[in-house]
Motif scaffolding. Structure first.
Motif, PDB file in Angstrom:
ATOM      1  N   GLU A   1      -6.433   0.156  -0.181  1.00  0.00           N
ATOM      2  CA  GLU A   1      -7.137  -0.881   0.537  1.00  0.00           C
ATOM      3  C   GLU A   1      -7.432  -0.366   1.941  1.00  0.00           C
ATOM      4  OE1 GLU A   1      -7.710  -4.169   0.148  1.00  0.00           O
ATOM      5  OE2 GLU A   1      -7.498  -4.002  -2.029  1.00  0.00           O
ATOM      6  N   HIS A   2      -8.481   0.538   2.149  1.00  0.00           N
ATOM      7  CA  HIS A   2      -9.110   0.925   3.154  1.00  0.00           C
ATOM      8  C   HIS A   2     -10.826   0.956   3.158  1.00  0.00           C
ATOM      9  CE1 HIS A   2     -10.114   3.684   6.537  1.00  0.00           C
ATOM     10  NE2 HIS A   2      -8.858   3.733   6.947  1.00  0.00           N
TER      11      HIS A   2
ATOM     12  N   THR B   1       3.324   5.132   6.573  1.00  0.00           N
ATOM     13  CA  THR B   1       2.151   4.354   6.205  1.00  0.00           C
ATOM     14  C   THR B   1       2.182   3.267   7.211  1.00  0.00           C
ATOM     15  OG1 THR B   1       2.565   4.518   3.639  1.00  0.00           O
ATOM     16  CG2 THR B   1       0.945   2.494   4.474  1.00  0.00           C
TER      17      THR B   1
ATOM     18  N   LEU C   1      -5.757   4.850   1.919  1.00  0.00           N
ATOM     19  CA  LEU C   1      -5.217   4.501   0.711  1.00  0.00           C
ATOM     20  C   LEU C   1      -6.015   3.539  -0.074  1.00  0.00           C
ATOM     21  CD1 LEU C   1      -1.306   3.763   2.109  1.00  0.00           C
ATOM     22  CD2 LEU C   1      -2.411   5.627   0.572  1.00  0.00           C
TER      23      LEU C   1
ATOM     24  N   SER D   1      -6.662   7.274  -1.785  1.00  0.00           N
ATOM     25  CA  SER D   1      -7.954   7.013  -2.366  1.00  0.00           C
ATOM     26  C   SER D   1      -9.246   7.959  -2.470  1.00  0.00           C
ATOM     27  CB  SER D   1      -8.474   5.768  -1.360  1.00  0.00           C
ATOM     28  OG  SER D   1      -8.964   5.945  -0.274  1.00  0.00           O
TER      29      SER D   1
ATOM     30  N   GLN E   1       0.807  -1.253  -0.073  1.00  0.00           N
ATOM     31  CA  GLN E   1       0.049  -0.062  -0.173  1.00  0.00           C
ATOM     32  C   GLN E   1       0.943   1.453  -0.035  1.00  0.00           C
ATOM     33  OE1 GLN E   1      -3.692   0.311  -0.034  1.00  0.00           O
ATOM     34  NE2 GLN E   1      -3.112  -1.644  -1.102  1.00  0.00           N
TER      35      GLN E   1
ATOM     36  N   ALA F   1      -5.418   0.535   5.207  1.00  0.00           N
ATOM     37  CA  ALA F   1      -4.047   1.247   5.140  1.00  0.00           C
ATOM     38  C   ALA F   1      -4.240   2.551   5.034  1.00  0.00           C
ATOM     39  CB  ALA F   1      -3.339   0.666   3.803  1.00  0.00           C
TER      40      ALA F   1
END
Length: 188
Positions: free
Chosen positions: A125-126, A88, A123, A25, A19, A103
């Protein structure tokens, strides 16, 4: 990332590494500095931690060590991660038997004589899209030290949208527990 079993340390490290180079995102990166954008849920909570330079120093130390995440039901990976732009992290939670690994990356840091903290943004993958700011402030005129959380978010993905009422309850619980954790961390 969702899982029925708790991810192990190696899985979490791979997740964070994958990530880290990805873009945020959401488009409004840094908006917790000013006014959160339209189209998001906005949440704001704060608690008075005490007064004086010693309380402020303890509060800054608590933020530097991610103590606002020491909640028992939330795991931050890794709590020794530096409070620095670009760091991160992954936040691991469990609800209704499902583990969620999310993330986020630090967007900016506030490091002033009477204010310290940072904001991190989501990010890819959240489960949510948005940003959250964690700050401690010493208001010298009143000699009061405060911990403050400001966030804007909206669901990211089908599962997050379907579980939206649960997500909102978890966000509310996180804020309340985070305020208590910081109050506890800064007591003399």
């Amino acid at each position: 990332m969702y899982a029925l079993g708790r991810p192990d340390a190696a899985t979490i490290r791979r997740f964070v590494a994958a990530q880290a180079p990805l873009p945020f995102s959401y488009a409004d990166v840094g908006a917790t500095r000013t006014t959160p954008p339209a189209g998001y849920d906005v949440d704001h909570a704060r608690v008075r931690l005490g007064e004086g330079a010693a309380t402020f120093a303890r509060a800054v130390a608590a933020v530097r060590t991610w103590r606002m995440f020491a909640l028992g039901w939330v795991d931050l990976h890794w709590p020794d991660a530096p409070i620095a732009v670009g760091t991160t992290v992954a936040v691991l939670t469990r609800a209704l038997g499902v583990w969620s690994l999310n993330a986020a990356r630090i967007v900016y840091v506030v490091d002033e004589a009477e204010r310290f903290g940072f904001a991190y943004g989501t990010l890819p993958e959240h489960a949510e899209r948005g940003e959250e700011r964690f700050t401690v402030e010493w208001h010298r005129d009143e000699d009061e030290v405060w911990y403050d959380i400001l966030a804007f978010s909206r669901p990211h993905g089908v599962l997050a949208t379907l579980a939206y009422p649960l997500a909102r309850r978890l966000q509310q619980r996180f804020r309340a527990d985070s305020l208590r954790a910081m109050a506890s961390a800064t007591r003399a």
